[in-house]
Design a protein around this motif. Structure first.
Motif, short mmCIF file in Angstrom:
data_model
loop_
_atom_site.label_atom_id
_atom_site.label_comp_id
_atom_site.label_asym_id
_atom_site.label_seq_id
_atom_site.Cartn_x
_atom_site.Cartn_y
_atom_site.Cartn_z
N MET A 1 5.74 0.33 -17.61
CA MET A 1 6.27 0.69 -16.29
C MET A 1 5.71 -0.26 -15.24
SD MET A 1 5.85 4.24 -14.12
CE MET A 1 6.93 5.15 -15.22
N ARG A 2 6.59 -0.75 -14.37
CA ARG A 2 6.20 -1.67 -13.31
C ARG A 2 6.27 -0.96 -11.97
NH1 ARG A 2 9.81 -6.82 -15.09
NH2 ARG A 2 11.44 -5.27 -14.70
N ILE A 3 5.18 -1.02 -11.22
CA ILE A 3 5.04 -0.28 -9.97
C ILE A 3 4.74 -1.27 -8.84
CG2 ILE A 3 3.70 1.49 -8.76
CD1 ILE A 3 3.03 2.63 -11.57
N TYR A 4 5.45 -1.11 -7.73
CA TYR A 4 5.29 -2.02 -6.59
C TYR A 4 5.08 -1.23 -5.31
CZ TYR A 4 6.53 -5.54 -3.04
OH TYR A 4 6.53 -6.38 -1.96
N CYS A 5 4.08 -1.64 -4.54
CA CYS A 5 3.80 -1.03 -3.24
C CYS A 5 3.62 -2.15 -2.23
CB CYS A 5 2.54 -0.16 -3.31
SG CYS A 5 2.16 0.72 -1.77
N CYS A 6 4.21 -1.99 -1.03
CA CYS A 6 4.11 -3.05 -0.03
C CYS A 6 3.93 -2.47 1.37
CB CYS A 6 5.33 -3.95 -0.07
SG CYS A 6 6.90 -3.13 0.29
N ILE A 7 3.30 -3.26 2.24
CA ILE A 7 3.08 -2.89 3.63
C ILE A 7 3.57 -4.03 4.51
CG2 ILE A 7 1.40 -2.21 5.38
CD1 ILE A 7 -0.45 -1.28 3.16
N ASP A 8 4.37 -3.70 5.50
CA ASP A 8 4.94 -4.72 6.38
C ASP A 8 3.98 -5.06 7.51
OD1 ASP A 8 6.93 -6.50 7.23
OD2 ASP A 8 8.51 -5.05 6.80
N GLY A 9 4.41 -5.97 8.39
CA GLY A 9 3.57 -6.44 9.48
C GLY A 9 3.67 -5.55 10.72
N THR A 10 2.94 -5.93 11.75
CA THR A 10 2.88 -5.16 12.99
C THR A 10 4.25 -4.99 13.61
OG1 THR A 10 0.66 -6.03 13.40
CG2 THR A 10 1.82 -5.05 15.27
N ASP A 11 4.58 -3.74 13.95
CA ASP A 11 5.84 -3.39 14.62
C ASP A 11 7.07 -3.65 13.76
OD1 ASP A 11 4.61 -2.51 16.95
OD2 ASP A 11 4.57 -4.52 17.80
N ALA A 65 -5.64 1.58 9.18
CA ALA A 65 -6.56 2.36 8.34
C ALA A 65 -5.83 3.54 7.71
CB ALA A 65 -7.75 2.84 9.17
N GLN A 66 -5.01 4.21 8.50
CA GLN A 66 -4.24 5.34 7.98
C GLN A 66 -3.21 4.88 6.96
OE1 GLN A 66 -2.17 7.52 11.03
NE2 GLN A 66 -1.27 8.99 9.61
N ILE A 67 -2.57 3.75 7.24
CA ILE A 67 -1.56 3.23 6.31
C ILE A 67 -2.21 2.85 4.98
CG2 ILE A 67 0.12 1.38 5.94
CD1 ILE A 67 0.51 1.32 8.99
N VAL A 68 -3.41 2.29 5.03
CA VAL A 68 -4.13 1.94 3.80
C VAL A 68 -4.34 3.19 2.95
CG1 VAL A 68 -6.41 1.31 2.91
CG2 VAL A 68 -5.25 -0.18 4.54
N GLU A 69 -4.78 4.27 3.59
CA GLU A 69 -5.03 5.51 2.84
C GLU A 69 -3.73 6.06 2.25
OE1 GLU A 69 -7.98 6.58 2.04
OE2 GLU A 69 -8.85 4.94 3.22
N GLN A 70 -2.65 6.01 3.03
CA GLN A 70 -1.36 6.50 2.54
C GLN A 70 -0.88 5.68 1.35
OE1 GLN A 70 1.04 6.25 6.06
NE2 GLN A 70 0.35 8.23 6.87
#
Length: 268
Positions: A1-11, A65-70
């Motif tokens: 199984m391949r799992i991907y998680c990503c976080i975008d930039g400011t705004d 910080a909150q996004i990291v935890e989520q």
């Protein structure tokens, strides 16, 4: 199984929620998540994937910080809290989201959870809460981190710097592109951010104020057709056409790296 998680930039946020845009098109000069590169990676055929919008705190990036935890909680819920040879984990991040993902990689290392690949787009550490020791380098649990960076000669976001430039052994592969910071991440500034530079008559006046001010004014005049990013004192060295071209090259490079591993059918 391949799992991907990503976080975008400011705004940067996807107005359509977490639905993957499989028919991605390049909307030049338009801020659309069909452009956002970390989100586009998700269309390469992952079994599970999750997109997190970037922090809305443009000055301090405090909510990162909150996004990291989520994001970390989502990863642990879908991958597991310990190493699992039947699952492969992939991470992606742009700008502050890239720095946040590097922090997450360090947190995963504490659990001995391996990361197959990281796809970083011009990662920058501009948040007071983030530990430089956890953003400056890619931890050893990451097999390979591909990092697309704006070329320093672009004159884009000169105050931002970069993080995630070093790794453990040879697990970081950087590449630079002549485009803006937003262009690297798939969020072009476009024609709307071209502002008139200082005119010749102003330059002649400002030159009398001293060589430093005069030289800066002359440089601004030469770049009157270039993109002037918000909050920056002078225009960049990038025109809208150069931004679009560099944005495409950054995507093509990262797409090639990801595709070589994932091998999913995809039309770029």
């Amino acid at each position: 199984m391949r799992i991907y998680c990503c976080i975008d930039g400011t705004d940067n946020a996807d107005p359509s929620g977490n639905a993957v845009q499989r028919a991605c098109v390049m909307l030049e000069g338009t801020q659309s998540m069909t452009n956002g590169h970390v989100k586009r990676i998700a269309s390469l055929g992952f079994d599970r994937h999750k997109y997190f919008p970037g922090t809305q705190d443009s000055v301090t990036g405090r909510s990162s910080a909150q996004i990291v935890e989520q994001a970390l909680n989502w990863i642990l819920a879908n991958y597991g809290s310990s190493p699992n040879p039947d699952r492969k984990l992939f991470l992606g991040g742009f700008s502050r989201g890239g720095a946040a993902m590097i922090v997450i990689a360090h947190r995963l290392q504490q659990r001995r959870i391996p990361v197959q690949e990281m796809y970083l787009f011009d990662a920058v550490d501009r948040s007071f809460w983030m530990d430089d020791d956890q953003t400056n380098s890619i931890p050893g649990n990451v097999t390979m981190a591909f990092h697309a960076l704006r070329d320093p000669l672009s004159g884009s976001r000169v105050s931002f710097g970069n993080c995630g430039l070093y790794g453990t052994g040879a697990n970081v592969l950087p590449a630079t592109f002549m485009t803006t910071h937003g262009g690297v991440g798939g969020w072009p500034n476009g024609e709307a951010m071209v502002k008139p530079g200082v005119g010749p008559e102003d330059y002649m006046y400002m030159a009398r104020l001293g060589p430093v001010i005069g030289a800066a004014a002359a440089a601004s005049d030469r770049r009157r057709h270039n993109i002037h990013e918000s909050g920056e004192p002078w225009p960049s060295n990038i025109t809208p056409a150069q931004e679009r071209a560099g944005m495409r090259r950054a995507w093509d490079w990262m797409f090639g790296k990801a595709f070589s591993t994932l091998g999913a059918a995809y039309s770029s």
